[in-house]
Design a protein around this motif. Structure first.
Motif, PDB file in Angstrom:
ATOM      1  N   SER B 236       0.994  -1.385  -0.073  1.00  0.00           N
ATOM      2  CA  SER B 236      -0.035   0.005  -0.139  1.00  0.00           C
ATOM      3  C   SER B 236       0.880   1.117   0.072  1.00  0.00           C
ATOM      4  O   SER B 236       1.874   1.521   0.739  1.00  0.00           O
ATOM      5  CB  SER B 236      -1.092  -0.005   1.211  1.00  0.00           C
ATOM      6  N   PRO B 237       0.667   2.028  -0.920  1.00  0.00           N
ATOM      7  CA  PRO B 237      -0.139   2.156  -2.130  1.00  0.00           C
ATOM      8  C   PRO B 237       0.056   1.076  -3.030  1.00  0.00           C
ATOM      9  O   PRO B 237       0.950   0.664  -2.954  1.00  0.00           O
ATOM     10  CB  PRO B 237       0.044   3.529  -2.791  1.00  0.00           C
ATOM     11  N   ALA B 238      -0.942   0.678  -3.652  1.00  0.00           N
ATOM     12  CA  ALA B 238      -0.869  -0.536  -4.684  1.00  0.00           C
ATOM     13  C   ALA B 238      -0.135  -0.199  -5.867  1.00  0.00           C
ATOM     14  O   ALA B 238       0.376   0.863  -6.229  1.00  0.00           O
ATOM     15  CB  ALA B 238      -2.445  -0.927  -5.362  1.00  0.00           C
ATOM     16  N   MET B 239       0.566  -1.216  -6.304  1.00  0.00           N
ATOM     17  CA  MET B 239       1.437  -1.363  -7.611  1.00  0.00           C
ATOM     18  C   MET B 239       0.694  -0.906  -8.725  1.00  0.00           C
ATOM     19  O   MET B 239      -0.244  -1.098  -8.998  1.00  0.00           O
ATOM     20  CB  MET B 239       2.058  -2.941  -7.585  1.00  0.00           C
ATOM     21  N   ASN B 240       1.630  -0.178  -9.560  1.00  0.00           N
ATOM     22  CA  ASN B 240       1.021   0.262 -10.825  1.00  0.00           C
ATOM     23  C   ASN B 240       1.153  -0.810 -11.765  1.00  0.00           C
ATOM     24  O   ASN B 240       2.255  -1.673 -11.958  1.00  0.00           O
ATOM     25  CB  ASN B 240       1.986   1.392 -11.396  1.00  0.00           C
ATOM     26  N   PHE B 241       0.759  -0.986 -13.033  1.00  0.00           N
ATOM     27  CA  PHE B 241       0.754  -2.041 -13.690  1.00  0.00           C
ATOM     28  C   PHE B 241       0.483  -1.210 -15.257  1.00  0.00           C
ATOM     29  O   PHE B 241      -0.192  -0.496 -15.516  1.00  0.00           O
ATOM     30  CB  PHE B 241      -0.378  -3.059 -13.767  1.00  0.00           C
ATOM     31  N   LEU B 242       1.519  -1.550 -16.117  1.00  0.00           N
ATOM     32  CA  LEU B 242       1.523  -1.281 -17.572  1.00  0.00           C
ATOM     33  C   LEU B 242       1.714  -2.224 -18.595  1.00  0.00           C
ATOM     34  O   LEU B 242       2.396  -3.274 -18.170  1.00  0.00           O
ATOM     35  CB  LEU B 242       2.690  -0.261 -17.788  1.00  0.00           C
ATOM     36  N   SER B 243       0.877  -2.217 -19.637  1.00  0.00           N
ATOM     37  CA  SER B 243       1.215  -3.278 -20.430  1.00  0.00           C
ATOM     38  C   SER B 243       2.215  -3.039 -21.584  1.00  0.00           C
ATOM     39  O   SER B 243       2.360  -1.593 -21.849  1.00  0.00           O
ATOM     40  CB  SER B 243      -0.110  -3.767 -21.222  1.00  0.00           C
ATOM     41  N   GLY B 244       3.084  -4.136 -22.082  1.00  0.00           N
ATOM     42  CA  GLY B 244       3.698  -3.887 -23.188  1.00  0.00           C
ATOM     43  C   GLY B 244       4.271  -5.222 -23.993  1.00  0.00           C
ATOM     44  O   GLY B 244       4.066  -6.260 -23.168  1.00  0.00           O
ATOM     45  N   GLN B 245       4.946  -4.940 -24.593  1.00  0.00           N
ATOM     46  CA  GLN B 245       5.604  -6.284 -25.492  1.00  0.00           C
ATOM     47  C   GLN B 245       6.987  -6.242 -25.337  1.00  0.00           C
ATOM     48  O   GLN B 245       7.771  -5.271 -25.476  1.00  0.00           O
ATOM     49  CB  GLN B 245       5.250  -6.140 -27.032  1.00  0.00           C
ATOM     50  N   ILE B 246       7.330  -7.326 -24.883  1.00  0.00           N
ATOM     51  CA  ILE B 246       8.868  -7.511 -24.638  1.00  0.00           C
ATOM     52  C   ILE B 246       9.483  -7.655 -26.014  1.00  0.00           C
ATOM     53  O   ILE B 246       9.082  -8.539 -27.043  1.00  0.00           O
ATOM     54  CB  ILE B 246       9.161  -8.805 -23.756  1.00  0.00           C
ATOM     55  N   LYS B 274       6.727 -11.755 -26.324  1.00  0.00           N
ATOM     56  CA  LYS B 274       5.495 -11.791 -25.333  1.00  0.00           C
ATOM     57  C   LYS B 274       4.797 -10.479 -24.753  1.00  0.00           C
ATOM     58  O   LYS B 274       5.564  -9.372 -24.721  1.00  0.00           O
ATOM     59  CB  LYS B 274       6.082 -12.520 -24.288  1.00  0.00           C
ATOM     60  N   LEU B 275       3.434 -10.706 -24.777  1.00  0.00           N
ATOM     61  CA  LEU B 275       2.923  -9.528 -24.112  1.00  0.00           C
ATOM     62  C   LEU B 275       3.147  -9.738 -22.706  1.00  0.00           C
ATOM     63  O   LEU B 275       2.588 -10.743 -22.021  1.00  0.00           O
ATOM     64  CB  LEU B 275       1.280  -9.509 -24.646  1.00  0.00           C
ATOM     65  N   ALA B 276       3.145  -8.533 -22.058  1.00  0.00           N
ATOM     66  CA  ALA B 276       3.469  -8.542 -20.413  1.00  0.00           C
ATOM     67  C   ALA B 276       2.708  -7.447 -19.528  1.00  0.00           C
ATOM     68  O   ALA B 276       2.509  -6.433 -20.316  1.00  0.00           O
ATOM     69  CB  ALA B 276       5.172  -8.435 -20.373  1.00  0.00           C
ATOM     70  N   GLN B 277       2.618  -7.642 -18.453  1.00  0.00           N
ATOM     71  CA  GLN B 277       2.155  -6.658 -17.629  1.00  0.00           C
ATOM     72  C   GLN B 277       3.385  -6.281 -16.778  1.00  0.00           C
ATOM     73  O   GLN B 277       4.148  -7.188 -16.185  1.00  0.00           O
ATOM     74  CB  GLN B 277       0.999  -7.304 -16.857  1.00  0.00           C
ATOM     75  N   ILE B 278       3.761  -5.004 -16.718  1.00  0.00           N
ATOM     76  CA  ILE B 278       5.123  -4.518 -16.266  1.00  0.00           C
ATOM     77  C   ILE B 278       4.577  -4.034 -14.652  1.00  0.00           C
ATOM     78  O   ILE B 278       3.817  -2.828 -14.886  1.00  0.00           O
ATOM     79  CB  ILE B 278       5.547  -3.620 -17.044  1.00  0.00           C
ATOM     80  N   GLY B 279       4.726  -4.496 -13.733  1.00  0.00           N
ATOM     81  CA  GLY B 279       4.474  -3.857 -12.210  1.00  0.00           C
ATOM     82  C   GLY B 279       5.625  -3.127 -11.827  1.00  0.00           C
ATOM     83  O   GLY B 279       6.652  -3.670 -11.559  1.00  0.00           O
ATOM     84  N   ILE B 280       5.173  -1.921 -11.280  1.00  0.00           N
ATOM     85  CA  ILE B 280       6.336  -1.180 -10.636  1.00  0.00           C
ATOM     86  C   ILE B 280       5.594  -0.573  -9.371  1.00  0.00           C
ATOM     87  O   ILE B 280       4.351   0.144  -9.610  1.00  0.00           O
ATOM     88  CB  ILE B 280       6.819   0.041 -11.530  1.00  0.00           C
ATOM     89  N   ARG B 281       6.187  -0.640  -8.121  1.00  0.00           N
ATOM     90  CA  ARG B 281       5.661  -0.005  -6.999  1.00  0.00           C
ATOM     91  C   ARG B 281       5.749   1.283  -7.135  1.00  0.00           C
ATOM     92  O   ARG B 281       7.005   1.818  -7.551  1.00  0.00           O
ATOM     93  CB  ARG B 281       6.260  -0.569  -5.769  1.00  0.00           C
ATOM     94  N   PRO B 282       4.947   2.133  -6.407  1.00  0.00           N
ATOM     95  CA  PRO B 282       4.948   3.592  -6.387  1.00  0.00           C
ATOM     96  C   PRO B 282       6.214   4.102  -5.741  1.00  0.00           C
ATOM     97  O   PRO B 282       6.928   5.075  -6.174  1.00  0.00           O
ATOM     98  CB  PRO B 282       3.591   4.007  -5.633  1.00  0.00           C
ATOM     99  N   GLU B 283       6.562   3.538  -4.812  1.00  0.00           N
ATOM    100  CA  GLU B 283       7.684   4.017  -4.164  1.00  0.00           C
ATOM    101  C   GLU B 283       9.107   3.733  -4.880  1.00  0.00           C
ATOM    102  O   GLU B 283      10.219   4.334  -4.461  1.00  0.00           O
ATOM    103  CB  GLU B 283       8.084   3.406  -2.877  1.00  0.00           C
ATOM    104  N   LEU B 347       7.933  -8.470 -13.725  1.00  0.00           N
ATOM    105  CA  LEU B 347       7.025  -8.709 -14.939  1.00  0.00           C
ATOM    106  C   LEU B 347       6.171  -9.966 -15.051  1.00  0.00           C
ATOM    107  O   LEU B 347       6.542 -11.016 -14.419  1.00  0.00           O
ATOM    108  CB  LEU B 347       8.068  -9.197 -16.073  1.00  0.00           C
ATOM    109  N   PHE B 348       4.931  -9.754 -15.510  1.00  0.00           N
ATOM    110  CA  PHE B 348       4.049 -10.940 -15.361  1.00  0.00           C
ATOM    111  C   PHE B 348       3.267 -11.128 -16.843  1.00  0.00           C
ATOM    112  O   PHE B 348       3.261 -10.210 -17.644  1.00  0.00           O
ATOM    113  CB  PHE B 348       2.784 -10.560 -14.444  1.00  0.00           C
ATOM    114  N   ASP B 349       3.247 -12.600 -16.916  1.00  0.00           N
ATOM    115  CA  ASP B 349       2.473 -13.030 -18.379  1.00  0.00           C
ATOM    116  C   ASP B 349       1.179 -12.370 -18.564  1.00  0.00           C
ATOM    117  O   ASP B 349       0.345 -12.522 -17.534  1.00  0.00           O
ATOM    118  CB  ASP B 349       2.674 -14.403 -18.247  1.00  0.00           C
ATOM    119  N   ALA B 350       0.981 -11.431 -19.621  1.00  0.00           N
ATOM    120  CA  ALA B 350      -0.418 -10.792 -19.850  1.00  0.00           C
ATOM    121  C   ALA B 350      -1.477 -11.937 -19.764  1.00  0.00           C
ATOM    122  O   ALA B 350      -2.477 -11.587 -19.407  1.00  0.00           O
ATOM    123  CB  ALA B 350      -0.237  -9.989 -20.880  1.00  0.00           C
ATOM    124  N   GLU B 351      -1.378 -13.213 -20.280  1.00  0.00           N
ATOM    125  CA  GLU B 351      -2.349 -14.046 -20.412  1.00  0.00           C
ATOM    126  C   GLU B 351      -2.506 -14.876 -19.041  1.00  0.00           C
ATOM    127  O   GLU B 351      -3.713 -14.807 -18.587  1.00  0.00           O
ATOM    128  CB  GLU B 351      -1.753 -15.253 -21.413  1.00  0.00           C
TER     129      GLU B 351
END
Lengths: 293, 368
Positions: B236-246, B274-283, B347-351
């Motif tokens: 908390s606060p929650a992680m940001n997610f962006l989508s992108g292609q590797i 691969k299509l991925a979700q990119i997670g980055i914490r606000p801090e 990095l997380f698998d978008a699927e």
């Protein structure tokens, strides 16, 4: 918070009127009439009532038949209330356990309350008839064992069973609602603490059911004194030998068949005072032990 | 003291399955927190361990003995309920001592035990009161005392703090941990509050939709979330997610607007295309002048937290939050550069939503 109110008082009066008229017509007016009769004596061939003070009451309280009727009423009250409350509680506990089919059973249990008392009396008169049905079979196996027409105790038992049967349905509804309002987690906490079904019932469910129990008790005792006429009239007509001559039935008997209006009126005043006193005693002494949560 | 072993446990009501084959090993004296949103099956799992719900399939073992068919009290578990489930018609002393009374312990012995347990949770002056005369925190203590007095092998907590106000909740949380450190009974604590989970647990079990998403020490779960779900739920606060292609050349995750976040060559090569979700914490993000960060985003508004400020930016149709202790001044509607800290991208698998790799990605700001 603002209260809603009527600017025109006559609208309010009009809305209250139907209820007031009903209460006056069917309660205050007859009560006043009974009081008037209880302290007067009507002349045999009409022509005005004479004020006699407490003479009517003295006559009744000096009559051993009246004391017998009080005793019989007490037996009936204790018998039918115990049976009705006990049965209803047992049934409600089973219904509350939600065994399969309990919904159908729950609705089925409520119906008997919708049957008029004379109809109940009539039905049980057939069931307990010594010369027909199941009791005839019993009498054939054990000759002369069952005959409420002659045996006063049997007649009383029969009236108590019929009266209780009708009241069970009413009590059942309240007990079931009371049991279902006990949070599941309390029962579960009891189970975690090692209490088995019967122990949980004794230590947790029944104590928490006390307010319901008290309410049902007051209603049942009052009812057994005032509302037993229909059953007695159809089943035994107060007999044999006045063994089931309950106070309400004696009032009807003395008043409308013996045409002793003054005596009957005095009896109904005594009955009313008795019911008030009993209710007071219950609230004063039993309610103390009730724990409301 | 006991270990618990949960093997392929399932629970169904009528036609719907709510717990789908859960496996969990709890060692003796461990404090496990099961964390998840409401309806994820965590309470059902706990109640199956307690014996309050039947187990549809699978086995639960306590002390290496299967307990599926045992009554609740035969399992040696004590439970603290969400609404405390105190007996309203009994005094505090009777509530605490009820289990001993049922067990048939003599009155004197019972009274001694009740008063010593009551003293240990600070209830001595309240023994003659009824639950209705107690505050929320005191009721909570009675519920704890009632569990402690049985000296159970296993403690089960079903969201016991959720009815308390925020301040009391933190206080009771610490008290629960203190009690655990003292008596060291195996404990399973169910909650939907990730902060409670993080602070209390030796090991955290994150559940979602009837399955376990991840089991691990709180720090591990925080730093290496196994799935998008865990990553978004923890912290908390929650992680940001962006989508992108590797892409392998250049080794980067290509964002929707063509900007990119640089990835190590071996990682990019392993997941090329691969299509991925990119997670980055606000801090792990910081605000830099436009064009000098990893990507540019338009400032929307900020929330003051006292020691830091949480900035919300618009990026494409997403919100990106940045936690900054420096509290730079930014004007609403102005694009700023967002810099991604080295070593902080998940990095997380978008699927499938599963984590694509362990930590260790080196990030460099994209040259302007």
């Amino acid at each position: 918070m603002r209260r809603a109110y009527y600017k025109n008082n006559w609208i309010a009066a009009l809305l209250v009127a139907p209820q007031l008229i009903i209460v006056f017509t069917f309660f205050y007016f007859p009560t006043a009439q009974a009081l008037y009769w209880a302290f007067t004596l009507e002349q045999p061939w009409g022509g005005g009532n004479t004020w006699v003070g407490f003479d009517n009451f003295k006559a009744i309280l000096g009559d051993s038949l009246y004391w017998a009727s009080i005793w019989v009423s007490i037996v009936y009250a204790i018998g039918s209330t115990t049976l009705a409350v006990g049965m209803a509680l047992t049934l409600a506990i089973f219904a509350d356990r939600q065994l399969s089919g309990y919904k159908v059973y729950k609705i089925g249990m409520i119906w008997p309350y919708a049957i008029a008392a004379p109809a109940v009396g009539l039905a049980f008169r057939f069931i307990f008839s010594p010369g027909a049905g199941i009791m005839m079979f019993v009498n054939q196996m054990f000759p002369e064992i069952w005959n409420p027409v002659e045996n006063g105790n049997q007649a009383m038992a029969m009236v108590i069973i019929a009266g209780a049967w009708k009241q069970v349905a009413y009590n059942f509804i309240f007990f079931l609602a009371g049991l279902q309002s006990i949070p599941r987690s309390l029962i579960e906490a009891g189970a975690m603490d090692g209490a088995r079904v019967l122990r949980r019932m004794r230590d947790i469910q029944l104590p928490l059911l006390a307010p319901t129990f008290f309410f049902v008790l007051v209603i049942n005792i009052t009812d057994s004194f005032t509302d037993s006429f229909g059953i007695v009239d159809t089943m035994t007509a107060g007999g044999p030998s006045r063994a089931t001559n309950l106070m309400v039935y004696k009032i009807f008997n003395d008043g409308f068949q013996g045409l002793d209006y003054s005596g009957a009126a005095a009896q109904s005043i005594i009955l009313m005072l008795l019911v008030i006193a009993l209710t007071f005693v219950q609230f004063r002494y039993i309610e103390r032990k009730v724990h409301y949560t | 003291m006991a270990n618990i072993s949960i093997k392929q446990v399932r629970k169904s009501y009528a036609n719907s399955e709510v717990v789908h084959g859960v496996n969990l090993e709890v060692s003796t004296g461990e404090f496990i927190v099961i964390l998840g949103p409401s309806g994820c099956g965590k309470s059902t799992l706990l109640r199956m361990i307690a014996g309050l719900e039947s187990v549809t399939a699978g086995t639960i073992l306590i002390d290496d003995k299967p307990v599926n068919d045992l009554e609740p009290h035969e399992r040696g578990c004590a439970m603290v309920f969400q609404n405390y489930a105190l007996y309203p018609h009994m005094t505090v002393a009777e509530n605490i001592g009820y289990a001993l009374k049922v067990a048939g312990l003599p009155k004197m012995e019972r009274a001694t035990k009740v008063s010593s347990v009551a003293a240990s949770v600070g209830l001595t002056e309240f023994l003659d009161r009824r639950p209705g005369q107690l505050s929320g925190g005191q009721r909570q203590r009675v519920a704890m005392a009632r569990a402690i007095i049985r000296e159970p092998k296993v403690f089960l907590f079903d969201e016991p703090l959720s009815n308390l106000d925020a301040k009391l909740r933190v206080q009771m949380r610490q008290e629960i941990r203190r009690i655990h450190n003292r008596i060291r009974a195996t404990s399973i604590f169910v909650t939907h509050d990730q902060q409670e989970g993080m602070t209390l647990a030796d090991r955290l079990v994150v559940m979602n939709k009837g399955v376990i998403e991840q089991i691990g020490a709180p720090e591990d779960v925080y730093h290496h979330p196994a799935s998008i779900y865990v990553a978004g739920f923890i912290g908390s606060p929650a992680m940001n997610f962006l989508s992108g292609q590797i892409s392998a050349t250049p080794a980067a995750a290509m964002l929707a607007n063509g900007e990119r976040i640089t990835l190590p060559a071996h990682v990019a090569a392993a997941h090329d295309g691969k299509l991925a979700q990119i997670g980055i914490r606000p801090e792990a993000l910081s605000i830099v002048p436009a064009g000098s960060g990893s990507f540019d985003a338009v400032f929307d508004f900020a929330e003051e937290l006292g020691n830091a400020r949480l900035y919300h930016f618009r990026f494409e149709d997403l919100t990106v939050s940045v936690l900054s202790a420096d509290k730079p001044k930014v004007k609403a509607g102005v694009p700023m550069g967002i810099k991604v800290a080295m070593d902080a991208v998940h990095l997380f698998d978008a699927e499938t939503g599963k984590r694509l790799l362990a930590r260790g990605i080196v990030l460099e700001p994209v040259p302007a």
